[in-house]
Scaffold this motif. Structure first.
Motif, mmCIF file in Angstrom:
data_model
loop_
_atom_site.group_PDB
_atom_site.id
_atom_site.type_symbol
_atom_site.label_atom_id
_atom_site.label_comp_id
_atom_site.label_asym_id
_atom_site.label_seq_id
_atom_site.Cartn_x
_atom_site.Cartn_y
_atom_site.Cartn_z
ATOM 1 N N THR A 140 0.883 -1.161 0.000
ATOM 2 C CA THR A 140 0.000 0.000 0.000
ATOM 3 C C THR A 140 0.921 1.211 0.000
ATOM 4 N N VAL A 141 0.948 1.923 -1.129
ATOM 5 C CA VAL A 141 2.006 2.923 -1.321
ATOM 6 C C VAL A 141 1.480 4.349 -1.230
ATOM 7 N N THR A 142 2.228 5.174 -0.516
ATOM 8 C CA THR A 142 2.014 6.611 -0.530
ATOM 9 C C THR A 142 3.272 7.223 -1.143
ATOM 10 N N GLY A 143 3.091 8.048 -2.159
ATOM 11 C CA GLY A 143 4.247 8.716 -2.764
ATOM 12 C C GLY A 143 4.152 10.204 -2.493
ATOM 13 N N VAL A 144 5.209 10.791 -1.976
ATOM 14 C CA VAL A 144 5.188 12.237 -1.741
ATOM 15 C C VAL A 144 6.391 12.887 -2.406
ATOM 16 N N ASP A 145 6.166 14.082 -2.880
ATOM 17 C CA ASP A 145 7.258 14.843 -3.482
ATOM 18 C C ASP A 145 6.981 16.312 -3.251
ATOM 19 N N ALA A 146 8.038 17.081 -3.108
ATOM 20 C CA ALA A 146 7.880 18.505 -2.835
ATOM 21 C C ALA A 146 7.472 19.278 -4.081
ATOM 22 N N VAL A 147 7.630 18.646 -5.221
ATOM 23 C CA VAL A 147 7.336 19.356 -6.467
ATOM 24 C C VAL A 147 5.992 18.891 -7.029
ATOM 25 N N GLU A 148 5.108 19.843 -7.129
ATOM 26 C CA GLU A 148 3.737 19.543 -7.528
ATOM 27 C C GLU A 148 3.669 18.861 -8.888
ATOM 28 N N LYS A 149 4.464 19.346 -9.831
ATOM 29 C CA LYS A 149 4.345 18.782 -11.181
ATOM 30 C C LYS A 149 4.789 17.318 -11.214
ATOM 31 N N ASN A 150 5.729 16.971 -10.378
ATOM 32 C CA ASN A 150 6.116 15.565 -10.306
ATOM 33 C C ASN A 150 4.939 14.703 -9.872
#
Ligand SMILES: Cc1cc2nc3c(=O)[nH]c(=O)nc-3n(C[C@H](O)[C@H](O)[C@H](O)COP(=O)(O)OP(=O)(O)OC[C@H]3O[C@@H](n4cnc5c(N)ncnc54)[C@H](O)[C@@H]3O)c2cc1C
Ligand SMILES: C[S@@+](CC[C@H](N)C(=O)[O-])C[C@H]1O[C@@H](n2cnc3c(N)ncnc32)[C@H](O)[C@@H]1O
Lengths: 308, 517
Positions: free
Chosen positions: A145-155
């Protein structure tokens, strides 16, 4: 401030050299060529945003304003995250190898069946600095069960669109946020993974503390990065930039790259014990990466959170 | 999902004739024209409507669609069914060959079919790994541990024994229908989720490349439908299906290869081969091959008192020999295997720097092995079949969502045993690459995954084809590749040892994941 700027230029320089080193000779499309130095260019823009000590709206506004400024480049970047021959080729090529490490260490730690096609069933994993989701998607296919986070919105947008193509990956939860924000929200995960991110953050030790805070007791934390010895590739270019006018005040400050020993140390301080470490070695003949004892260039560490 | 699995298993198990009848009826509802129009629309700007329509019509989704359930396609299915990481895959097999729908049954009393393959020890261990060799052992098959190769000029001869290369056998001759039937039995006896479509592939729509997945599309459209990452196959009976990966195992005239736009290179050798079954008065335990001016003749043991003949010659001769009466043909065969065209050789070729001076590391020939004359043929035991010889190789084996295996990727010779061994090597390599991809969570349609298969197989196959073709050119324009193929297959490990070793390593169960130890 000056050192931050230097770091930024250094990142660009380094990624340029990596690309020259790794990129296959038949990298062709000329209109894409200028992007080739941007292996970690999203990262460098985001590292400047996350470099702000204040992680409130300021950083994010900056990210979205970046997006506004580069609207024309927007679509082409969307392509490149998932273009296995594009600027992110090194990550794509490395992916099976690092996933093999993740599979083997997690199966062992969580006593999962290594012969299963979905061994991570039942594990909650967060992929911090997920970029376009190159790592998040395989983790989801492996049952997590994956949560992906990134600081860059476009990513995050790109990651979303791509994950929606396959019902198995469309379950990934993508958020434009940072590890720190998740800590504030009191989120917890069985496994916290941050691959090729720590070299882009302002304060690696604080970053590791956040990763640790997201990990449940006896959960796992996995980090990969570039060893500082890679400096040798970049030095010439960086030096050239020094000559131009980027002379730093404290030379030891200019690189945020960590040696394996340093990483082990800051993780230990964050209450995570590193249990396994491997190097990635690139074979230019086969164009493949493999795991090895040689941690002098790229390395990956698996640690577990101590129960207090 | 559960329901789908249940349905497909039922289709696969027993009801598929009924179901296909149902499907045929269904085809009449939406007329041919309608199917075609919507089909050609697929991938164009308006597919969303179509997809929902498809869904309501219950178009099946698969992980893998194997187009062509011949020996190589079935070998892939068996291999997938036998590995823990791939046995859960939902696989469609498309082939109109009625043999796929029925339980194989062979009468041991019938004389052997002239279509046989010489399987190498590597293939044998592959069949053992997937669990299919036990079925071969229930049918006619002939191991051989000796072979003799000689030349019509009387210059010399070579004899090989399996012991010389520390092997039990040099190979095994098996009828193609037995190889195929054993793979079918093997897969029937697993709970592998497969659906057999008794039809032919007529068209294929590949999903757009990722570059057209630009962000702009999201603004004006609802979220991309999940079918956008799947290939769509349309079959000649009006059925269609979606799949992550299309495997072209549809033989030398591969439709998948054509539809995917893979180029081929190759040529015809303006030579034909006659194949047939013959009978002796005694059992033949050796593989024989003699080089004649127009091409080689091979006599392969088939068990009991039978042997298989593969005889290469120019097309005109082949027409004559196919049509001449049986007694004359038998006389011709005996002549070709004995004194015809020249004397018996008196000295061993080994070490003479002649034809077989290829690297033979660690091989010592049994010096006391004398030249022997093959057993006399007394009777023709099957029809005589004639096939032209050609060589063809696909320039690519893979693209996104598509991969070629077996004759679809490389045709060395329509009759040669080595051809199908190369195909089995492909099937094994591909299934292992898929398993490795699944182990690390890859999308199995991803070209980066498939490229590993190509990287593994293409050099091996090209090298094999190069050796075979090079030999053909070096020794005589008249010599078809068949002699070389047979020689390669029969000479086994030492004749082509580096290649052979790698084939053996594919086939000997080194299914290691790229995990570090
Ligand atoms: C007539 C003939 C005789 C041969 N005799 C010998 C021999 O004696 N010894 C020997 O070693 N080798 C022989 N070969 C070669 C050997 O059979 C091949 O190397 C081997 O069969 C390759 O296996 P394959 O599964 O790749 O292809 P094939 O055996 O050609 O199987 C292809 C399968 O695909 C199916 N197919 C084709 N088009 C479609 C489509 N559009 N949609 C769905 N299904 C499709 C066909 O029905 C067939 O079952 C012969 C080949 C031929 C054609
Ligand atoms: C080199 S990429 C690696 C992407 C991905 N982890 C992979 O390995 O495939 C680095 C990513 O980290 C993100 N990033 C950098 N600093 C971050 C931070 N402080 N918090 C969250 N993401 C960050 C960047 O936006 C970029 O997508």
């Amino acid at each position: 401030m000056a050192s931050k700027l230097v770091r930024h230029s250094h990142l660009r320089a380094l990624s340029f050299s990596i690309n020259n080193y790794i990129r296959s000779p038949h990298f062709s499309t000329p209109n894409r060529a200028p992007l080739s130095y941007r292996l970690f260019s999203n990262a460098s823009s985001s590292s400047s945003s996350s470099a702000r000590p204040d992680k409130s709206t300021g950083g994010f506004q900056r990210a979205s304003s970046l997006k506004d400024l580069e609207l024309t480049k927007f679509a082409s970047i969307a392509e490149t995250w998932w273009d296995s021959e594009g600027p992110f080729k090194p990550l794509h090529v490395m992916n099976p190898t690092r996933l093999a490490f993740i599979r083997s260490t997690l199966c062992q730690h969580f006593s999962k069946d290594p012969n299963s096609a979905r061994p991570f069933e039942g594990l909650k994993i967060v992929d911090v600095g997920c970029g376009g989701g190159i790592l998040s998607e395989p983790l989801a296919r492996m049952g997590a069960t994956v949560t992906g986070v990134d600081a860059v919105e476009k990513n995050i947008k790109i990651a979303h669109i791509h994950a929606d193509l396959d019902p198995v990956t469309s379950t990934i939860e993508y958020c434009c946020t940072t590890a720190e924000k998740l800590v504030e929200e009191d989120r917890k995960f069985d496994v916290v993974i941050a691959l090729e991110v720590i070299e882009h953050v302002a304060n690696p030790a604080e970053f590791c503390k956040s990763l640790a805070a997201l990990t449940v007791p006896d959960g796992a934390t996995i980090i990969s990065t570039i060893n500082r010895s890679m400096r040798s590739y970049a030095t010439a270019i960086v030096a050239a930039e020094y000559l131009l006018h980027w002379l730093p005040k404290g030379t030891h400050e200019w690189s945020s790259f960590l040696t394996p020993e340093e990483l082990v140390l800051i993780l230990q301080r964050a209450n995570i014990t590193v249990r396994e470490m491997a190097g990635f070695v690139y074979n230019p003949l086969t164009g493949r990466w493999s795991l090895s004892d040689d941690i002098s260039v790229n390395f990956i560490a698996f640690g577990t959170k101590n129960c207090q | 999902m559960q329901l789908t699995m249940f349905c497909t298993r039922v289709i696969a198990r027993k009801l598929y004739v009924n179901v296909s009848r149902l499907k045929v009826r269904h085809k009449h509802f939406c007329t041919d024209a309608a199917t075609r129009v919507s089909g050609s629309n697929c991938g164009q700007p308006s597919p969303e409507h179509k997809e929902t329509h498809d869904l309501s019509n219950n178009i099946q989704h698969y992980d893998i669609a194997i187009v062509g359930g011949g020996m190589v396609g079935m070998a892939l299915a068996c291999s997938l069914a036998s590995m823990p990481l791939t046995k859960h895959l939902n696989v469609a097999i498309i082939d109109s060959n009625p043999a796929l729908g029925s339980r194989p049954y062979f009468n041991k009393e019938d004389p052997p079919d002239p279509r046989v393959s010489t399987v190498t020890p590597a293939t044998i261990s592959f069949f053992k790994d997937v669990g299919a060799w036990q079925y071969i052992e229930q049918h006619r098959h002939a191991y051989f541990d000796k072979m003799q190769v000689w030349d019509y000029t009387g210059l010399g001869y070579t004899r090989y024994n399996a012991q010389d290369i520390n092997k039990e056998v040099l190979g095994c001759v098996v009828e193609n229908k037995v190889l195929h039937g054993s793979l079918l039995s093997c897969i029937e006896n697993t709970d592998f989720q497969k659906t057999i479509y008794p039809s032919k592939l007529s068209s294929m729509t590949l999903p757009p490349s990722p570059s057209s997945l630009g962000m702009d599309s999201t603004s004006s459209r609802p979220p991309l439908s999940s079918q956008r990452h799947l290939a769509k196959l349309e079959l000649s009976d009006g059925n269609s299906l979606y799949t992550k990966l299309v495997v072209g195992a549809d033989g030398g005239k591969s439709r998948v290869r054509e539809l995917a736009g893979f180029k081929t290179t190759g040529w015809n050798y303006s030579q034909n081969a006659i194949i047939c079954t013959v009978e002796h008065t005694v059992e033949n335990g050796c593989a024989w091959q003699r080089f004649l001016p127009a091409g080689p003749i091979a006599l392969l043991p088939m068990g009991d008192n039978f042997s298989n003949i593969v005889w290469t010659m120019n097309p005109k001769e082949s027409t004559n020999r196919k049509l001449m009466n049986e007694d004359e043909f038998v006389k011709d065969v005996n002549n070709a295997l004995d004194y015809g065209y020249g004397p018996h050789p008196t000295s061993s070729l080994f070490g003479s720097g002649e034809m077989f001076s290829w690297p033979r590391a660690g091989v010592t020939l049994s010096a006391n092995d004398c030249f022997e004359v093959p057993p006399k043929v007394v009777k023709l035991a099957s029809e005589r079949m004639v096939f032209p010889l050609s060589l063809r190789h696909a320039s690519d084996y893979v693209s996104k969502h598509v991969v070629l295996i077996g004759d679809a990727a490389h045709t060395v010779h329509p009759l040669a045993g080595q051809g199908v061994n190369m195909g089995f090597g492909d099937a094994f390599a591909l299934s292992r690459v898929i398993a490795e991809g699944i182990a690390v969570g890859s999308d199995i349609g991803e070209v980066t995954v498939l490229k590993k298969y190509e990287a593994e197989r293409k050099p091996a196959n090209i090298m094999m084809m190069g050796i075979l073709d090079g030999f053909q050119k070096a020794y005589s324009v008249d010599f078809g590749p068949l002699n070389i193929l047979r020689a390669a297959a029969l000479h086994g490990a030492h004749f082509i040892s580096p290649l052979k070793r790698s084939i053996i390593s594919y086939a000997s169960g080194e299914q290691k994941l790229p995990l570090f130890t």
